[in-house]
Enzyme design. Structure first.
Site, PDB file in Angstrom:
ATOM      1  N   TYR A 142     -40.846 -28.983  10.998  1.00  0.00           N
ATOM      2  CA  TYR A 142     -40.358 -27.732  11.613  1.00  0.00           C
ATOM      3  C   TYR A 142     -40.353 -26.565  10.620  1.00  0.00           C
ATOM      4  O   TYR A 142     -41.060 -25.569  10.801  1.00  0.00           O
ATOM      5  CB  TYR A 142     -38.964 -28.001  12.194  1.00  0.00           C
ATOM      6  CG  TYR A 142     -38.222 -26.796  12.695  1.00  0.00           C
ATOM      7  CD1 TYR A 142     -38.808 -25.901  13.593  1.00  0.00           C
ATOM      8  CD2 TYR A 142     -36.913 -26.550  12.282  1.00  0.00           C
ATOM      9  CE1 TYR A 142     -38.107 -24.804  14.063  1.00  0.00           C
ATOM     10  CE2 TYR A 142     -36.195 -25.468  12.755  1.00  0.00           C
ATOM     11  CZ  TYR A 142     -36.800 -24.585  13.644  1.00  0.00           C
ATOM     12  OH  TYR A 142     -36.103 -23.509  14.100  1.00  0.00           O
TER      13      TYR A 142
ATOM     14  N   ASP B 198     -48.221 -34.610   4.005  1.00  0.00           N
ATOM     15  CA  ASP B 198     -47.162 -34.993   4.941  1.00  0.00           C
ATOM     16  C   ASP B 198     -47.439 -36.429   5.380  1.00  0.00           C
ATOM     17  O   ASP B 198     -48.597 -36.798   5.608  1.00  0.00           O
ATOM     18  CB  ASP B 198     -47.191 -34.054   6.159  1.00  0.00           C
ATOM     19  CG  ASP B 198     -45.897 -34.089   6.962  1.00  0.00           C
ATOM     20  OD1 ASP B 198     -45.263 -33.025   7.094  1.00  0.00           O
ATOM     21  OD2 ASP B 198     -45.516 -35.166   7.459  1.00  0.00           O
TER      22      ASP B 198
ATOM     23  N   LEU C   4     -46.240 -37.649   8.137  1.00  0.00           N
ATOM     24  CA  LEU C   4     -46.144 -37.589   9.608  1.00  0.00           C
ATOM     25  C   LEU C   4     -45.048 -38.498  10.165  1.00  0.00           C
ATOM     26  O   LEU C   4     -45.087 -38.878  11.326  1.00  0.00           O
ATOM     27  CB  LEU C   4     -47.505 -37.904  10.267  1.00  0.00           C
ATOM     28  CG  LEU C   4     -48.620 -36.898   9.949  1.00  0.00           C
ATOM     29  CD1 LEU C   4     -49.932 -37.309  10.651  1.00  0.00           C
ATOM     30  CD2 LEU C   4     -48.240 -35.472  10.372  1.00  0.00           C
TER      31      LEU C   4
ATOM     32  N   ILE D 263     -44.941 -39.141  -0.460  1.00  0.00           N
ATOM     33  CA  ILE D 263     -44.672 -38.788  -1.865  1.00  0.00           C
ATOM     34  C   ILE D 263     -43.995 -39.920  -2.636  1.00  0.00           C
ATOM     35  O   ILE D 263     -43.950 -39.883  -3.856  1.00  0.00           O
ATOM     36  CB  ILE D 263     -43.845 -37.487  -2.019  1.00  0.00           C
ATOM     37  CG1 ILE D 263     -42.614 -37.490  -1.125  1.00  0.00           C
ATOM     38  CG2 ILE D 263     -44.722 -36.270  -1.768  1.00  0.00           C
ATOM     39  CD1 ILE D 263     -41.674 -36.332  -1.427  1.00  0.00           C
TER      40      ILE D 263
ATOM     41  N   ALA E 269     -40.057 -32.309   2.654  1.00  0.00           N
ATOM     42  CA  ALA E 269     -40.232 -33.640   3.254  1.00  0.00           C
ATOM     43  C   ALA E 269     -38.976 -34.492   3.170  1.00  0.00           C
ATOM     44  O   ALA E 269     -38.999 -35.600   2.643  1.00  0.00           O
ATOM     45  CB  ALA E 269     -41.403 -34.345   2.560  1.00  0.00           C
TER      46      ALA E 269
ATOM     47  N   ASN F 291     -35.941 -41.803   0.216  1.00  0.00           N
ATOM     48  CA  ASN F 291     -36.820 -40.730   0.697  1.00  0.00           C
ATOM     49  C   ASN F 291     -36.554 -39.406  -0.034  1.00  0.00           C
ATOM     50  O   ASN F 291     -37.472 -38.789  -0.576  1.00  0.00           O
ATOM     51  CB  ASN F 291     -36.614 -40.537   2.202  1.00  0.00           C
ATOM     52  CG  ASN F 291     -37.661 -39.611   2.792  1.00  0.00           C
ATOM     53  OD1 ASN F 291     -38.767 -40.036   3.116  1.00  0.00           O
ATOM     54  ND2 ASN F 291     -37.348 -38.329   2.892  1.00  0.00           N
TER      55      ASN F 291
ATOM     56  N   TYR G 270     -26.437 -37.332   3.083  1.00  0.00           N
ATOM     57  CA  TYR G 270     -27.471 -36.299   3.161  1.00  0.00           C
ATOM     58  C   TYR G 270     -27.222 -35.213   2.110  1.00  0.00           C
ATOM     59  O   TYR G 270     -28.093 -34.900   1.286  1.00  0.00           O
ATOM     60  CB  TYR G 270     -27.519 -35.693   4.577  1.00  0.00           C
ATOM     61  CG  TYR G 270     -28.337 -34.430   4.623  1.00  0.00           C
ATOM     62  CD1 TYR G 270     -29.682 -34.447   4.266  1.00  0.00           C
ATOM     63  CD2 TYR G 270     -27.760 -33.205   4.990  1.00  0.00           C
ATOM     64  CE1 TYR G 270     -30.437 -33.266   4.272  1.00  0.00           C
ATOM     65  CE2 TYR G 270     -28.498 -32.044   4.997  1.00  0.00           C
ATOM     66  CZ  TYR G 270     -29.835 -32.077   4.632  1.00  0.00           C
ATOM     67  OH  TYR G 270     -30.562 -30.918   4.625  1.00  0.00           O
TER      68      TYR G 270
ATOM     69  N   LYS H 276     -29.328 -34.252  -1.524  1.00  0.00           N
ATOM     70  CA  LYS H 276     -29.852 -32.914  -1.832  1.00  0.00           C
ATOM     71  C   LYS H 276     -29.272 -32.410  -3.157  1.00  0.00           C
ATOM     72  O   LYS H 276     -29.981 -31.819  -3.974  1.00  0.00           O
ATOM     73  CB  LYS H 276     -29.528 -31.947  -0.693  1.00  0.00           C
ATOM     74  CG  LYS H 276     -30.415 -32.145   0.513  1.00  0.00           C
ATOM     75  CD  LYS H 276     -31.848 -31.739   0.186  1.00  0.00           C
ATOM     76  CE  LYS H 276     -32.804 -31.940   1.303  1.00  0.00           C
ATOM     77  NZ  LYS H 276     -34.186 -31.596   0.948  1.00  0.00           N
TER      78      LYS H 276
ATOM     79  N   GLY I 238     -16.530 -34.458  10.645  1.00  0.00           N
ATOM     80  CA  GLY I 238     -17.190 -33.816   9.505  1.00  0.00           C
ATOM     81  C   GLY I 238     -17.565 -32.362   9.695  1.00  0.00           C
ATOM     82  O   GLY I 238     -18.265 -31.797   8.851  1.00  0.00           O
TER      83      GLY I 238
END
Ligand code: UDP
Length: 322
Positions: A11, A31, A33, A52, A74, A92, A140, A144, A281
């Site tokens: 997106y 990517d 996919l 990756i 990604a 990931n 998550y 990051k 949350g």
């Protein structure tokens, strides 16, 4: 510039590719996919399918293409899923970037624009500044933040320069309506509400109206995906022109309550709204200070909430009739 966009079939990645191509830049996409779509890939971009986390996939691209700047989109981004599958998220989101940085170092490509998130601020309520404490409350946000830190240490050790962008609530679709948020990925407020006015959902449920805000519903900072994408173009120019490493919020400096968003959608067509309990949350208020991105990149959003809602409406209507 020759820009490698990792996750360019997703997106936000696809919108950034569109903005880069409008800016006459050369784009290479990598990517896997897993959550991207070939139909979101710009026809003028060079596309590689690969993961990756698999170093050979990354080397294949760097060996073939001259690259000035790398952008990374990604990531896995679903908070409840990250709580259930933290190892998958670390693998990931963190390991993937580690491999990418390793290959960048080997090929002497030392500029990266990295997508981070307001989730690094955790329970912080109110206006977020980049130097506020970072205390994520879910895997998550943790992945990051861990990756932000990895990029900073890599930059320190090997002379990389980075722009880290912390996104607030992204929505909307490119004006062309060729790309947008695809329909099987919907949990966010705006697309869910839009589904409620085009017959794909009976109603919008508001998750809690007993927050300490003006109408009791949560306040968020909504940013049009094309404004956000364009900031990446500016970030890449900034790095290529010798800019030093920076972390910047991308938001609008303004917050809207869930009820106000529902009203903006209801102005397009009648939206049935029901009240539900709080969702786990959810902080009461999360709004970006975007002064830093304004100052350093001369960036400010062009689109307002009405534009965001309208563009998502047009896109969702278009894909639902396919
Ligand atoms: N929200 C809601 N109903 C929905 C989806 C979201 O009331 O069907 C609320 C949610 O509780 C939050 C705000 O809308 O207060 C924005 O949520 P979203 O999931 O879009 O983004 P988040 O801020 O969680 O990243």
């Amino acid at each position: 510039m020759r820009v490698l966009v990792v996750g360019g079939a997703g997106y936000i990645g696809s919108h950034t590719v569109y903005e880069l191509i409008k800016d006459h830049q050369e784009v290479i996409i990598l990517d896997n996919l897993s959550s991207g779509y070939m139909e979101l890939v710009h026809p003028e971009a060079t596309f590689y399918q690969g993961d990756i986390r698999n170093k050979a996939d990354v080397i294949r691209v760097f060996a073939k293409e001259e690259i000035d700047v790398v952008m990374h989109f990604a990531a896995k981004i679903v908070v409840p899923e990250s709580v259930k599958e933290p190892l998958e998220y670390y693998y990931n989101n963190v390991e993937g970037v580690r491999v990418l940085l390793e290959v960048m170092k080997e090929f002497n490509v030392k500029k990266i624009v990295f997508s981070s998130t307001a989730a690094v601020y955790g329970e912080a309520s109110g206006i977020c500044h980049e130097d506020d404490p970072t205390v994520p409350i879910n895997p998550y946000g943790e992945t990051k933040l861990a990756t932000e830190k990895m990029i900073k240490w890599v930059s320190n050790a090997y002379g990389f320069n980075y722009v880290i962008f912390r996104y607030f609530n992204v929505a909307g679709a490119d004006q062309s309506l060729k790309i947008g948020l695809m329909k099987d990925q919907l949990t966010h407020l705006i697309p869910v509400a839009i589904q409620g006015i085009i017959g794909l959902r009976d109603h919008l449920m508001i998750f809690g109206d007993d927050y300490p805000t003006k109408d009791g519903t949560c306040i968020r900072d909504y940013i049009h995906v094309s404004d956000l994408a364009y900031a990446h173009v500016l970030g890449a120019h900034y790095l290529v022109n010798g800019g030093t490493s920076e972390t910047m919020n991308l938001g609008s400096n303004a917050g809207f309550t869930v009820r106000e968003v529902a009203e903006a959608v209801n102005a397009i067509a009648p939206l049935k709204v029901v009240m539900g309990p709080r969702r786990d949350g959810d902080p009461a208020e999360l709004v970006a200070s975007n002064d830093k991105a304004k100052r350093i990149l001369n960036w400010s959003p062009k689109y307002n909430l009405k534009d965001i809602v309208q563009s998502d409406y047009l896109y969702r209507k278009k894909i639902s009739y396919k």
